[in-house]
Motif scaffolding. Sequence first.
Motif, short mmCIF file in Angstrom:
data_model
loop_
_atom_site.label_atom_id
_atom_site.label_comp_id
_atom_site.label_asym_id
_atom_site.label_seq_id
_atom_site.Cartn_x
_atom_site.Cartn_y
_atom_site.Cartn_z
N ALA A 9 35.55 84.41 31.45
CA ALA A 9 35.66 83.25 30.56
C ALA A 9 36.59 83.47 29.38
N ASN A 10 36.58 84.66 28.81
CA ASN A 10 37.40 84.93 27.63
C ASN A 10 38.71 85.62 27.94
N GLU A 11 39.05 85.69 29.20
CA GLU A 11 40.30 86.33 29.63
C GLU A 11 41.44 85.31 29.65
N SER A 12 42.64 85.81 29.88
CA SER A 12 43.81 84.93 29.95
C SER A 12 43.77 84.10 31.24
N PRO A 13 44.47 82.98 31.26
CA PRO A 13 44.53 82.20 32.49
C PRO A 13 45.05 83.01 33.69
N LEU A 14 45.99 83.91 33.44
CA LEU A 14 46.52 84.73 34.52
C LEU A 14 45.42 85.64 35.09
N THR A 15 44.61 86.23 34.23
CA THR A 15 43.51 87.08 34.68
C THR A 15 42.50 86.26 35.47
N LYS A 16 42.23 85.04 35.01
CA LYS A 16 41.31 84.15 35.72
C LYS A 16 41.86 83.81 37.10
N LEU A 17 43.15 83.49 37.17
CA LEU A 17 43.77 83.18 38.46
C LEU A 17 43.71 84.39 39.38
N LEU A 44 44.47 76.40 35.46
CA LEU A 44 45.88 76.00 35.50
C LEU A 44 46.26 75.15 34.30
N THR A 45 45.38 74.27 33.87
CA THR A 45 45.63 73.45 32.68
C THR A 45 45.80 74.34 31.46
N GLU A 46 44.88 75.28 31.29
CA GLU A 46 44.96 76.21 30.17
C GLU A 46 46.26 77.02 30.23
N GLY A 47 46.60 77.51 31.41
CA GLY A 47 47.81 78.31 31.57
C GLY A 47 49.07 77.52 31.28
N LYS A 48 49.06 76.25 31.67
CA LYS A 48 50.23 75.41 31.41
C LYS A 48 50.35 75.11 29.91
N GLU A 49 49.21 74.81 29.28
CA GLU A 49 49.22 74.54 27.84
C GLU A 49 49.70 75.75 27.03
N LEU A 50 49.34 76.95 27.49
CA LEU A 50 49.75 78.18 26.81
C LEU A 50 51.14 78.66 27.24
N LYS A 51 51.76 77.90 28.13
CA LYS A 51 53.09 78.22 28.66
C LYS A 51 53.12 79.54 29.43
N PRO A 107 47.69 69.60 37.30
CA PRO A 107 46.91 70.83 37.51
C PRO A 107 45.94 70.73 38.69
N ARG A 108 45.32 69.57 38.89
CA ARG A 108 44.40 69.42 40.02
C ARG A 108 45.13 69.53 41.35
N THR A 109 46.28 68.88 41.44
CA THR A 109 47.06 68.96 42.68
C THR A 109 47.50 70.40 42.94
N LYS A 110 47.94 71.08 41.89
CA LYS A 110 48.36 72.48 42.04
C LYS A 110 47.15 73.33 42.46
N ALA A 111 45.98 73.07 41.89
CA ALA A 111 44.77 73.80 42.28
C ALA A 111 44.47 73.58 43.76
N LEU A 112 44.57 72.34 44.20
CA LEU A 112 44.34 72.05 45.62
C LEU A 112 45.34 72.78 46.51
N GLU A 129 55.55 81.82 41.68
CA GLU A 129 55.97 80.44 41.42
C GLU A 129 55.26 79.80 40.22
N LEU A 130 54.12 80.34 39.86
CA LEU A 130 53.37 79.78 38.71
C LEU A 130 53.85 80.33 37.38
N LYS A 131 54.30 81.55 37.38
CA LYS A 131 54.65 82.18 36.11
C LYS A 131 55.77 81.43 35.41
N SER A 132 55.57 81.22 34.12
CA SER A 132 56.51 80.45 33.31
C SER A 132 57.89 81.10 33.31
#
Length: 185
Positions: A69-77, A129-136, A144-149, A180-183
Amino acid sequence: MTTREAIIDKADQLIREKGYNAFSFKDISNDIGIKTASIHYHFPAKSDLGVATIKEHIERYETLKEKVANESPLTKLEAFLAIHTQIKQENKVCIVGSLATDLNTLDETIKSELQIFAALVINWLTEVLTEGKELKIFDFESSPRTKALMIITNMVAIVQLSRLTNENDFVIVKETILKELKSKK
């Protein structure tokens, strides 16, 4: 491990190896060395066992979500992708993929629990994905939902498809998702 836990564990294994309709309480009783009456004591109907098995997966997902929960979006992914890596290493398929093939023959209680689990996975990955996009940290064009799917379906499919193709295909798909996800800052 309690008898109830052993039954759920064996059911999970059989669902993901053979499919829900391809095993019986007798298969479980033979494998873990108990009487079928013992299984019926814990799970009066096979659908009760199916629901309990899905609930076990939900609990594991909730535990994983809390752990990162408190990790970066990349770690969560990466934690999400690690689930599928483990499934691949165990030569299994995911519970959603396995049960979805039997969907038209499943009891409504199992369908309902499976929908809850699928929504949990989709919603969590969408949040990541939303969090990761917001944090660039992530850069992608779709919602984000489509990308998650797209990520979920790719991982579910490649676990199964790579059983027939080059084993390295799983790694290629997983690495491509990350790349492909990495900014591209």
